[in-house]
Write a protein that holds these residues in place. Structure first.
Motif, PDB file in Angstrom:
ATOM      1  N   PRO A  89       0.805  -1.228   0.000  1.00 43.28           N
ATOM      2  CA  PRO A  89       0.000   0.000   0.000  1.00 43.28           C
ATOM      3  C   PRO A  89       0.839   1.280   0.000  1.00 43.28           C
ATOM      4  CG  PRO A  89      -0.932  -1.589   1.519  1.00 43.28           C
ATOM      5  CD  PRO A  89       0.391  -2.140   1.075  1.00 43.28           C
ATOM      6  N   TYR A  90       1.940   1.291   0.753  1.00 42.67           N
ATOM      7  CA  TYR A  90       2.795   2.478   0.760  1.00 42.67           C
ATOM      8  C   TYR A  90       3.477   2.689  -0.597  1.00 42.67           C
ATOM      9  CZ  TYR A  90       2.597   3.968   5.636  1.00 42.67           C
ATOM     10  OH  TYR A  90       2.181   4.480   6.838  1.00 42.67           O
ATOM     11  N   ALA A  91       3.719   1.609  -1.328  1.00 46.99           N
ATOM     12  CA  ALA A  91       4.434   1.707  -2.599  1.00 46.99           C
ATOM     13  C   ALA A  91       3.534   2.085  -3.763  1.00 46.99           C
ATOM     14  CB  ALA A  91       5.122   0.375  -2.912  1.00 46.99           C
ATOM     15  N   LEU A  92       2.220   2.018  -3.589  1.00 51.00           N
ATOM     16  CA  LEU A  92       1.306   2.205  -4.711  1.00 51.00           C
ATOM     17  C   LEU A  92       1.493   3.533  -5.458  1.00 51.00           C
ATOM     18  CD1 LEU A  92      -2.029   0.612  -3.459  1.00 51.00           C
ATOM     19  CD2 LEU A  92      -0.667  -0.082  -5.432  1.00 51.00           C
ATOM     20  N   PRO A  93       1.624   4.671  -4.786  1.00 53.66           N
ATOM     21  CA  PRO A  93       1.833   5.913  -5.562  1.00 53.66           C
ATOM     22  C   PRO A  93       3.078   5.871  -6.428  1.00 53.66           C
ATOM     23  CG  PRO A  93       1.202   6.415  -3.297  1.00 53.66           C
ATOM     24  CD  PRO A  93       1.476   4.946  -3.346  1.00 53.66           C
ATOM     25  N   HIS A  94       4.163   5.284  -5.915  1.00 54.19           N
ATOM     26  CA  HIS A  94       5.383   5.166  -6.710  1.00 54.19           C
ATOM     27  C   HIS A  94       5.189   4.200  -7.873  1.00 54.19           C
ATOM     28  CE1 HIS A  94       6.841   6.631  -2.790  1.00 54.19           C
ATOM     29  NE2 HIS A  94       7.805   7.194  -3.477  1.00 54.19           N
ATOM     30  N   ILE A  95       4.501   3.094  -7.602  1.00 58.07           N
ATOM     31  CA  ILE A  95       4.273   2.103  -8.658  1.00 58.07           C
ATOM     32  C   ILE A  95       3.498   2.719  -9.815  1.00 58.07           C
ATOM     33  CG2 ILE A  95       3.097  -0.063  -9.223  1.00 58.07           C
ATOM     34  CD1 ILE A  95       3.723  -1.015  -6.389  1.00 58.07           C
ATOM     35  N   PHE A  96       2.453   3.462  -9.511  1.00 55.77           N
ATOM     36  CA  PHE A  96       1.651   4.049 -10.578  1.00 55.77           C
ATOM     37  C   PHE A  96       2.402   5.165 -11.303  1.00 55.77           C
ATOM     38  CE2 PHE A  96      -2.028   1.911  -8.695  1.00 55.77           C
ATOM     39  CZ  PHE A  96      -2.666   1.493  -9.851  1.00 55.77           C
ATOM     40  N   SER A  97       3.302   5.828 -10.619  1.00 59.84           N
ATOM     41  CA  SER A  97       4.146   6.801 -11.327  1.00 59.84           C
ATOM     42  C   SER A  97       4.969   6.101 -12.402  1.00 59.84           C
ATOM     43  CB  SER A  97       5.064   7.514 -10.332  1.00 59.84           C
ATOM     44  OG  SER A  97       4.317   8.284  -9.415  1.00 59.84           O
ATOM     45  N   GLY A  98       5.534   4.955 -12.054  1.00 55.32           N
ATOM     46  CA  GLY A  98       6.285   4.187 -13.041  1.00 55.32           C
ATOM     47  C   GLY A  98       5.405   3.617 -14.136  1.00 55.32           C
ATOM     48  N   LEU A  99       4.187   3.194 -13.785  1.00 54.50           N
ATOM     49  CA  LEU A  99       3.283   2.630 -14.789  1.00 54.50           C
ATOM     50  C   LEU A  99       2.869   3.675 -15.811  1.00 54.50           C
ATOM     51  CD1 LEU A  99       0.982   0.350 -12.590  1.00 54.50           C
ATOM     52  CD2 LEU A  99       2.843  -0.359 -14.102  1.00 54.50           C
ATOM     53  N   LYS A 100       2.660   4.904 -15.364  1.00 56.76           N
ATOM     54  CA  LYS A 100       2.272   5.960 -16.309  1.00 56.76           C
ATOM     55  C   LYS A 100       3.403   6.298 -17.274  1.00 56.76           C
ATOM     56  CE  LYS A 100       0.536   8.576 -12.974  1.00 56.76           C
ATOM     57  NZ  LYS A 100      -0.144   9.698 -12.259  1.00 56.76           N
ATOM     58  N   VAL A 101       4.632   6.180 -16.808  1.00 60.40           N
ATOM     59  CA  VAL A 101       5.762   6.351 -17.722  1.00 60.40           C
ATOM     60  C   VAL A 101       5.873   5.141 -18.645  1.00 60.40           C
ATOM     61  CG1 VAL A 101       8.266   6.620 -17.871  1.00 60.40           C
ATOM     62  CG2 VAL A 101       6.994   7.828 -16.105  1.00 60.40           C
ATOM     63  N   ALA A 102       5.683   3.952 -18.084  1.00 59.02           N
ATOM     64  CA  ALA A 102       5.858   2.721 -18.850  1.00 59.02           C
ATOM     65  C   ALA A 102       4.848   2.601 -19.981  1.00 59.02           C
ATOM     66  CB  ALA A 102       5.754   1.509 -17.924  1.00 59.02           C
ATOM     67  N   VAL A 103       3.623   3.073 -19.783  1.00 62.78           N
ATOM     68  CA  VAL A 103       2.619   2.916 -20.837  1.00 62.78           C
ATOM     69  C   VAL A 103       2.986   3.754 -22.054  1.00 62.78           C
ATOM     70  CG1 VAL A 103       1.039   4.774 -20.105  1.00 62.78           C
ATOM     71  CG2 VAL A 103       0.129   2.733 -21.215  1.00 62.78           C
ATOM     72  N   THR A 104       3.621   4.905 -21.846  1.00 61.96           N
ATOM     73  CA  THR A 104       4.076   5.694 -22.996  1.00 61.96           C
ATOM     74  C   THR A 104       5.279   5.040 -23.659  1.00 61.96           C
ATOM     75  OG1 THR A 104       5.482   7.069 -21.585  1.00 61.96           O
ATOM     76  CG2 THR A 104       3.239   7.804 -21.918  1.00 61.96           C
ATOM     77  N   PHE A 105       6.167   4.453 -22.861  1.00 61.41           N
ATOM     78  CA  PHE A 105       7.325   3.753 -23.427  1.00 61.41           C
ATOM     79  C   PHE A 105       6.889   2.530 -24.221  1.00 61.41           C
ATOM     80  CE2 PHE A 105      11.097   5.212 -20.592  1.00 61.41           C
ATOM     81  CZ  PHE A 105      10.805   6.525 -20.922  1.00 61.41           C
ATOM     82  N   ALA A 106       5.855   1.850 -23.764  1.00 59.76           N
ATOM     83  CA  ALA A 106       5.369   0.669 -24.485  1.00 59.76           C
ATOM     84  C   ALA A 106       4.891   1.048 -25.879  1.00 59.76           C
ATOM     85  CB  ALA A 106       4.249  -0.002 -23.693  1.00 59.76           C
ATOM     86  N   ILE A 107       4.218   2.181 -25.997  1.00 58.59           N
ATOM     87  CA  ILE A 107       3.770   2.640 -27.311  1.00 58.59           C
ATOM     88  C   ILE A 107       4.966   2.974 -28.193  1.00 58.59           C
ATOM     89  CG2 ILE A 107       2.471   4.432 -28.514  1.00 58.59           C
ATOM     90  CD1 ILE A 107       0.709   4.656 -26.037  1.00 58.59           C
ATOM     91  N   ILE A 108       5.971   3.628 -27.617  1.00 61.71           N
ATOM     92  CA  ILE A 108       7.168   3.956 -28.382  1.00 61.71           C
ATOM     93  C   ILE A 108       7.836   2.688 -28.902  1.00 61.71           C
ATOM     94  CG2 ILE A 108       9.498   4.925 -28.223  1.00 61.71           C
ATOM     95  CD1 ILE A 108       8.358   6.935 -26.193  1.00 61.71           C
ATOM     96  N   GLY A 109       7.922   1.661 -28.065  1.00 64.42           N
ATOM     97  CA  GLY A 109       8.538   0.409 -28.493  1.00 64.42           C
ATOM     98  C   GLY A 109       7.804  -0.224 -29.656  1.00 64.42           C
TER      99      GLY A 109
END
Length: 267
Positions: free
Chosen positions: A187-207
């Motif tokens: 639960p404490y990590a969730l805000p950090h995890i979603f920060s990475g997921l929002k970056v990752a979804v744009t990187f996935a499109i680039i790939g």
């Protein structure tokens, strides 16, 4: 009675909600409209040829005329980007958990993860094609390779940001490791995890787009290359606009999931 605070009126939450909508939707839309208006006016004032930079009105007309064609090529890009993102998210989160709970795994794997992240990704795209062929598997692998690193870093940061007092309390209560993970660390990590997921979804499109530039016979990346070979600048920009729409939709889904899950955990 005159010194007493007045009760909140029913209109106050509405004003707050209206202010939220203004700041989150109207202001960005207004700014985009201003930019598009300046673009339209400057291009027409200086009579820039459409092959160099068409005005937004021409691009919009091209989107309307080629809408079925654009939609047809948007679907494979969106599907492959979504699958690549989901694989990258799952792999990145699992790897981060392993690195947090195993000192040996952290020492052995983390420096290598950072090393591979430093390699220019575009230079590896031809190798993925040699290894996996010209099908969707090479594009998916390349998308995962680009997208998983932000998830790993953000999840590691989040899992290591748990307050030490909470961990000491769990230890005093003789909580098991999996209980500490599910009830405290995650639960404490969730805000950090979603920060990475929002970056990752744009990187996935680039790939996926990079892969489509090289191998695909369908998709928005292929359409951009096809239109550039025909000097169809309006179609190029129309495909890029569709790509932005796909990216915004996927990003919005992740942001919506973040809001729901964080509310569930009381963030």
């Amino acid at each position: 009675m005159s010194d007493m605070a007045l009760p909140a009126t029913p209109n106050q939450p509405r004003l707050s909600l209206a202010g939220h909508w203004v700041s989150q939707i109207l202001l960005p839309v207004a700014f985009a409209a201003v930019v598009l208006g300046l673009w339209e006016g400057l291009v027409r004032w200086y009579q820039v040829p459409e092959v160099i930079l068409p005005p937004p009105s021409v691009i919009g007309a091209r989107i309307v005329s080629a809408w079925p064609f654009l939609l047809q090529h948007s679907l494979p890009t969106a599907i492959e980007a979504t699958v690549g993102f989901l694989i990258a998210a799952a792999f990145g989160i699992v790897l981060s958990v392993v690195l947090v709970y195993s000192r040996w795994a952290y020492v052995a794997l983390y420096p290598n993860v950072v090393f591979f992240q430093l390699i220019p990704k575009i230079a590896l795209a031809p190798l993925f094609i040699v290894w996996l062929g010209i099908g969707s598997s090479s594009r998916l692998a390349f998308s995962v390779f680009i997208a998983f690193f932000p998830v790993v870093i953000s999840t590691l940061t989040g899992l290591n940001s748990t307050p030490p007092d909470m961990l000491r309390l769990c230890k005093a209560l003789t909580a098991k490791s999996w209980q500490v993970f599910l009830s405290v660390r995650f639960p404490y990590a969730l805000p950090h995890i979603f920060s990475g997921l929002k970056v990752a979804v744009t990187f996935a499109i680039i790939g996926v787009i990079v892969g489509e530039f090289i191998t695909a016979q369908a998709g928005l990346g292929y359409l951009v290359l096809f239109a550039s070979s025909q000097a169809e600048t309006p179609l190029i920009l129309a495909a890029i606009a569709m790509l932005c729409v796909v990216g915004l939709v996927l990003y919005g889904i992740v942001a919506g999931a973040e809001r729901l899950i964080l509310k569930r955990y009381g963030h």
